[in-house]
Design a protein around this motif. Structure first.
Motif, short mmCIF file in Angstrom:
data_model
loop_
_atom_site.label_atom_id
_atom_site.label_comp_id
_atom_site.label_asym_id
_atom_site.label_seq_id
_atom_site.Cartn_x
_atom_site.Cartn_y
_atom_site.Cartn_z
N ARG A 71 0.83 -1.21 0.00
CA ARG A 71 0.00 0.00 0.00
C ARG A 71 0.86 1.26 0.00
NH1 ARG A 71 -4.75 1.34 4.15
NH2 ARG A 71 -3.61 -0.21 5.37
N LEU A 72 1.95 1.25 0.76
CA LEU A 72 2.84 2.41 0.78
C LEU A 72 3.33 2.72 -0.64
CD1 LEU A 72 5.01 1.61 3.94
CD2 LEU A 72 3.38 3.51 3.72
N ASN A 73 3.77 1.70 -1.35
CA ASN A 73 4.32 1.93 -2.69
C ASN A 73 3.23 2.26 -3.70
OD1 ASN A 73 7.30 1.49 -2.53
ND2 ASN A 73 6.65 -0.46 -1.65
N ALA A 74 2.06 1.66 -3.55
CA ALA A 74 0.96 2.00 -4.46
C ALA A 74 0.53 3.45 -4.27
CB ALA A 74 -0.22 1.05 -4.23
N TRP A 75 0.45 3.89 -3.02
CA TRP A 75 0.02 5.27 -2.75
C TRP A 75 1.03 6.28 -3.28
CZ3 TRP A 75 -2.64 6.00 2.69
CH2 TRP A 75 -3.84 5.28 2.70
N GLN A 76 2.31 6.05 -3.02
CA GLN A 76 3.29 7.05 -3.45
C GLN A 76 3.35 7.13 -4.98
OE1 GLN A 76 6.28 6.39 -5.06
NE2 GLN A 76 6.98 4.34 -4.49
N ALA A 77 3.21 5.99 -5.67
CA ALA A 77 3.22 6.01 -7.13
C ALA A 77 1.98 6.70 -7.69
CB ALA A 77 3.33 4.58 -7.67
N ALA A 78 0.82 6.41 -7.11
CA ALA A 78 -0.43 7.00 -7.60
C ALA A 78 -0.47 8.51 -7.33
CB ALA A 78 -1.63 6.31 -6.95
N ALA A 79 0.03 8.95 -6.17
CA ALA A 79 0.06 10.38 -5.87
C ALA A 79 0.98 11.12 -6.82
CB ALA A 79 0.51 10.59 -4.42
N TYR A 80 2.13 10.54 -7.12
CA TYR A 80 3.07 11.16 -8.07
C TYR A 80 2.40 11.31 -9.44
CZ TYR A 80 7.52 12.09 -10.43
OH TYR A 80 8.54 12.67 -11.15
N ASP A 81 1.77 10.25 -9.92
CA ASP A 81 1.13 10.31 -11.23
C ASP A 81 0.02 11.36 -11.27
OD1 ASP A 81 2.80 8.29 -12.09
OD2 ASP A 81 1.31 6.70 -11.84
N ALA A 82 -0.72 11.50 -10.15
CA ALA A 82 -1.82 12.47 -10.12
C ALA A 82 -1.32 13.91 -10.18
CB ALA A 82 -2.65 12.26 -8.85
N CYS A 83 -0.12 14.15 -9.69
CA CYS A 83 0.40 15.53 -9.60
C CYS A 83 1.45 15.85 -10.66
CB CYS A 83 1.02 15.75 -8.22
SG CYS A 83 -0.13 15.62 -6.84
N ALA A 84 1.90 14.86 -11.43
CA ALA A 84 3.08 15.02 -12.28
C ALA A 84 2.96 16.16 -13.28
CB ALA A 84 3.39 13.70 -13.00
N ASP A 85 1.79 16.34 -13.87
CA ASP A 85 1.62 17.33 -14.94
C ASP A 85 1.05 18.65 -14.43
OD1 ASP A 85 2.60 15.55 -16.82
OD2 ASP A 85 0.61 14.70 -17.20
N ARG A 86 1.00 18.80 -13.13
CA ARG A 86 0.47 20.04 -12.55
C ARG A 86 1.60 20.75 -11.78
NH1 ARG A 86 -5.72 18.79 -10.68
NH2 ARG A 86 -6.10 16.96 -11.98
N PHE A 87 1.29 21.92 -11.28
CA PHE A 87 2.17 22.63 -10.35
C PHE A 87 3.50 23.06 -10.99
CE2 PHE A 87 -0.35 19.49 -7.90
CZ PHE A 87 -1.20 20.40 -7.28
N GLU A 88 3.44 23.52 -12.25
CA GLU A 88 4.62 24.06 -12.92
C GLU A 88 4.59 25.58 -12.81
OE1 GLU A 88 4.79 22.66 -16.89
OE2 GLU A 88 4.99 20.54 -16.34
N TRP A 89 5.64 26.18 -12.25
CA TRP A 89 5.66 27.62 -12.01
C TRP A 89 5.52 28.41 -13.32
CZ3 TRP A 89 4.27 29.66 -7.83
CH2 TRP A 89 4.65 29.18 -6.59
N ARG A 90 6.16 27.96 -14.39
CA ARG A 90 6.10 28.73 -15.64
C ARG A 90 4.66 28.85 -16.13
NH1 ARG A 90 9.71 30.44 -19.27
NH2 ARG A 90 11.38 29.42 -18.11
N ARG A 91 3.94 27.75 -16.09
CA ARG A 91 2.53 27.78 -16.52
C ARG A 91 1.70 28.67 -15.59
NH1 ARG A 91 -0.27 22.05 -16.69
NH2 ARG A 91 1.43 21.74 -18.19
N ILE A 92 1.97 28.59 -14.28
CA ILE A 92 1.22 29.39 -13.32
C ILE A 92 1.50 30.87 -13.52
CG2 ILE A 92 1.03 29.91 -10.85
CD1 ILE A 92 1.61 26.82 -10.46
N GLY A 93 2.78 31.23 -13.82
CA GLY A 93 3.11 32.63 -14.08
C GLY A 93 2.38 33.18 -15.29
N HIS A 94 2.32 32.41 -16.37
CA HIS A 94 1.58 32.85 -17.56
C HIS A 94 0.09 32.98 -17.25
CE1 HIS A 94 4.56 33.00 -20.79
NE2 HIS A 94 5.16 31.97 -20.21
N HIS A 95 -0.43 32.07 -16.47
CA HIS A 95 -1.83 32.12 -16.06
C HIS A 95 -2.12 33.40 -15.30
CE1 HIS A 95 -5.71 30.49 -14.97
NE2 HIS A 95 -5.44 30.51 -13.68
N LEU A 96 -1.24 33.76 -14.36
CA LEU A 96 -1.42 34.98 -13.57
C LEU A 96 -1.36 36.22 -14.46
CD1 LEU A 96 -1.60 36.65 -10.97
CD2 LEU A 96 0.88 36.34 -10.70
N VAL A 97 -0.35 36.31 -15.31
CA VAL A 97 -0.19 37.51 -16.15
C VAL A 97 -1.36 37.64 -17.12
CG1 VAL A 97 1.25 38.55 -17.95
CG2 VAL A 97 2.31 37.63 -15.87
#
Length: 419
Positions: free
Chosen positions: A360-386
């Motif tokens: 379960r530990l390994n399944a959770w850490q892998a699934a959480a990484y996959d869920a967040c991998a394509d989000r939370f990029e500062w460059r995209r967030i900066g363009h979004h703000l501007v």
């Protein structure tokens, strides 16, 4: 776009969530094409006052401590009081007089000390600047919870401060052409406060290391880790409450608990005496080696708002156990890639249940990484703000009419409450 950015303090080094969020947004806005002057407090860790660094014009002032009576009598809440000094006001007035700014950013309620001067400047300007309020929390909610949790005379003082927080945050919302928030829940709260005006969701980004693969097994110490800077009273209270409920159980089960993050040395020593079975590390230059030596990570926070340590955990492939309220804005699902709990005692039980469950530990850490991998990029967030700032320019006449109506209604409600 020429932008005057008002923030709490120099975000280098970024040792807590507020500084990390401010640093990321400032640099992301710069990378998206904005020209920035940033006004804030200097810090002992990075003693600079005026410098042009990587396209950002920093104007920083040493903090000036006010007398206790002056602090008590101030109409500003505690969270906005640190910047309210003659030197900071001088830096602001010089900037306002120097050039017409396209945009003035209030980076959290901490910069609310400048609102009166900025509002006066806008009224007098031939080309009024846009005003942007970047919220780090829904401060009215935070202030209310802090006041309810306090006891005795402290509760009275916190209740008074809550009223100041409510007044200032509503004034910032009323003045702003654009309001952003870093969690969906707080976006909904701000929309209600702002009479349905659109609130932009602006999550933080992640600029740290990403571990491509990790296996948690018997070779990893039987340990849970809590990464947190303990420099904010509500955060301290949550961590202490969790430790009071959890340490005896974890010690009895042979589970190590490590707390890593900046805190005053005297406070750390107090914690070490109260909870001798816990390893309090304090501030470190690199937290990654500590995360590699833990099987799971904890978020015992009792207040909402985005927790950047959640991103550290996910991208370093640490499965997370958290309080149900603690990680808004992250695309994680209970039971699939995170464990969520309603009490600190239940959180401690969850540690005991999960610490040796390697599948379960390994399944959770892998699934959480996959869920967040394509989000939370500062460059995209900066363009979004501007982009949203430019859009606010086109909508500013309507936004300002709405703001004026909301401000008048707030004033009327405040006067009615006073009667």
């Amino acid at each position: 776009m020429h932008c005057l950015w008002l923030t709490l303090a120099d975000p280098e080094p970024a040792t807590n969530g507020q500084l990390i969020y401010s640093k990321g947004l400032i640099e992301a806005a710069r990378d998206a094409g904005a020209t920035l002057r940033v006004i804030g407090l200097a810090r002992r860790e990075n003693p600079r006052s005026v410098c042009e660094l990587l396209g950002i014009d920093w104007r920083l002032s040493d903090e000036q401590v006010q007398s206790r009576w002056r602090r008590l009598l101030s109409p500003l809440p505690v969270v906005a009081r640190r910047g309210n000094s003659p030197n900071m006001r001088r830096l602001l007035n010089e900037a306002l007089a120097e050039r017409p700014w396209d945009t003035i950013v209030f980076d959290s309620i901490s910069s609310g000390w400048a609102l009166r001067a900025v509002a006066r400047h806008r009224r007098q300007s031939l080309r009024p600047p846009r005003i942007v309020y970047i919220a780090h929390n829904h401060e009215i909610t935070v202030g209310r919870r802090i006041a309810k949790a306090a006891r005795g005379l402290r509760r009275v003082l916190k209740a008074i401060d809550y009223l100041k927080v409510r007044r200032l945050e509503r004034r910032l919302i009323a003045a702003a052409d654009l309001v952003t928030s870093n969690t969906p829940e707080d976006c909904r709260r701000f929309a209600a406060d702002a009479k349905g005006r659109s609130i932009v969701f602006l999550p933080p980004g992640y600029a740290g290391a990403r571990i491509e693969a990790r296996t948690i097994d018997d070779g990893v110490p039987r340990r849970a880790i809590l990464v947190s800077s303990l420099d904010w009273p509500p955060k301290r209270a949550a961590v202490e409450a969790f430790l009071a409920d959890a340490t005896a159980m974890l010690a009895r089960e042979g589970i190590g608990l490590q707390v890593v993050g900046e805190a005053e040395p005297g406070y750390l020593e107090t914690l070490r005496r109260r909870f001798p079975s816990v390893d309090f590390v304090g501030r470190v230059d690199d937290v990654r080696p500590y995360m590699r030596q833990a099987r799971l990570a904890l978020v015992p926070d009792l207040l909402g708002g985005f927790k950047l340590k959640g991103l550290d955990y996910v991208f370093n492939r640490l499965p997370i156990l958290a309080m149900r309220i603690a990680l808004p804005g992250m695309p994680l699902q209970e039971g699939a890639n995170i464990g969520l709990f309603d009490s600190h005692a239940a959180l401690a039980d969850g540690v005991v249940e999960l610490i040796d469950d390697f599948p379960r530990l390994n399944a959770w850490q892998a699934a959480a990484y996959d869920a967040c991998a394509d989000r939370f990029e500062w460059r995209r967030i900066g363009h979004h703000l501007v982009q949203h700032i430019h859009r606010a320019e086109r909508l500013s006449p309507r936004a300002r009419r709405d703001a004026s109506t909301f401000a008048a209604a707030s004033r009327s409600a405040h006067l009615a409450a006073g009667r």
